[in-house]
Design an enzyme around this catalytic site. Sequence first.
Site, short mmCIF file in Angstrom:
data_model
loop_
_atom_site.label_atom_id
_atom_site.label_comp_id
_atom_site.label_asym_id
_atom_site.label_seq_id
_atom_site.Cartn_x
_atom_site.Cartn_y
_atom_site.Cartn_z
CD GLN A 58 -3.30 0.25 0.37
OE1 GLN A 58 -3.59 -0.94 0.53
NE2 GLN A 58 -3.99 1.02 -0.47
CB SER B 291 -10.07 5.91 -0.53
OG SER B 291 -10.93 4.81 -0.34
N GLY C 138 -12.60 -0.25 2.87
CA GLY C 138 -12.92 -1.67 2.71
C GLY C 138 -11.80 -2.44 2.02
CG ASP C 139 -8.65 -5.42 1.08
OD1 ASP C 139 -8.07 -4.70 0.25
OD2 ASP C 139 -8.39 -6.64 1.18
CE LYS D 91 -5.54 -3.98 2.61
NZ LYS D 91 -5.68 -3.47 1.25
CB THR E 154 -10.87 -1.07 -7.26
OG1 THR E 154 -11.00 -0.35 -6.04
CG2 THR E 154 -9.58 -1.84 -7.26
N1 GLU Z 1 -8.43 -2.00 -0.08
C1 GLU Z 1 -8.19 -1.16 -1.20
C2 GLU Z 1 -6.75 -1.32 -1.67
O1 GLU Z 1 -6.21 -2.42 -1.58
C3 GLU Z 1 -8.62 0.27 -0.96
C4 GLU Z 1 -7.99 0.98 0.20
C5 GLU Z 1 -8.59 2.33 0.50
O2 GLU Z 1 -9.50 2.75 -0.21
O3 GLU Z 1 -8.13 2.96 1.46
O4 GLU Z 1 -6.11 -0.44 -2.16
#
Ligand code: GLU
Length: 447
Positions: free
Chosen positions: A111, A379, A165-166, A126, A209
């Site tokens: 990330q 986001s 989310g994820d 995360k 995404t």
């Molecule tokens: N979970 C998503 C990623 O892997 C989005 C993370 C977010 O929006 O903060 O990037």
Amino acid sequence: MNSLTEKYLDIVKKRNPGEAEFHQCVEEILVSLEPVLAKHPEYEKAGLIERLIEPERIISFRVPWVDDSGKVQVNRGYRVQFNSAIGPYKGGVRFAPNVYPGVMKFLAFEQIFKNALTGLPIGGGKGGADFDPTGKSDGEVMRFCQSFMTELYRHIGPTTDSPAGDLGVGPREIGYLFGKYKRLANSYDESITGKHIIYGGLNGRTEATGYGIVYFADCMLKANGEKMEGKKVVISGFGNVAWGTTEKLDELGAKVIAFSGPDGYILDEAGVTGEKIDYFIELRNSGKNICQPYADKFPGAKFIAGKKPWEVKADLYIPCAMQNDIQLEDAKNIVASGAKFMCEGANMPTTNEALEYLMANGVIVGPCKAANAGGVACSCIEMGQNAGHTVFSPDQVHAQLKDIMVNIHDSAAAAAKEYGLGYNLVAGANIAGFMKVAQAMMMQGVV
Ligand code: GLU
């Protein structure tokens, strides 16, 4: 791998024993940074990599909750706040049975670079829990989310850390998490993104995404003299990312002919279009986590139990499910099909040996930290929308998302070119993301 990379990897392995996913992801990135570190010896002197591979903070906590039968359940929650050199920590929360520190750290590490590539001011973090929302009632999910937030709320905030989310954390979970956060913090702010549009969410965040992945793949095709129209595409997964990807591919005239769930895959030569796309997401939202009913509903579609979709011949492959979905034997199938392109939708969906095999055999790979950055980018736009007490239109968001994805592609391609690596987006994305974070770390001293 050179001796410096070996030294750093050794530190990671000793400090984080048994955390294979984290080791894998650090190795993949460090190997591609070798030419950069050779050009910038000042980074070694400043202990920059030693600092980069050590999370700034890891929070681990108990999540007790009561199930529908009145039994007390206990899960473990996490937040890894990995690097805040370029902005407050930002990254999703994953609820899945295989969540453990190795998965949390790999996701948070990825990330850092992904967020840097967006060009927006967000650091890497995360979180998650070893909780499986599959088959749980709304009440159970709500009680779990409330208990999770009872601890997490004191570690997050608009200028500190903003989860989203994820896997396993969709609109329902985000609603429960936000509701509890707001009550505990007594603050209605941008500490959580991925909210529904009626209470501060961003128009277009849900599909961001997936759309971003397709914009990125489109750049890859164009850079190689090809176009999306008419391409046969095989994807994996059938969650939000897979859905947004399928919708945008359909719009651009490509055809998704296979997708998968944990029980096997669906082969639909006619293509997943129109009402089938809606059914696809309906199936996911049913909480059953299986794709077999799709074949029962649409004659012509075949369900292939217990197999992965990578054996289906296509022009473009887009894994949108989980880490390490594409193993060496899958990579061999992809190469044998004659495909020229693979674009990673999920986080680290390809093992390092599969990745090497694909690239050595001429497959052009779009790496996840670049290709799936559209979600986190939106986001961050949501954070800005909330902070400005305003609402952005879907057109505004989509235009910005497209620009961001094109910029990510171009900066990854340019970084690879600068280091004489040709059109290598895997190395280029690592280098471009790293350079931004490294420069900020150097400017901020030893912290
Ligand atoms: N979970 C998503 C990623 O892997 C989005 C993370 C977010 O929006 O903060 O990037």
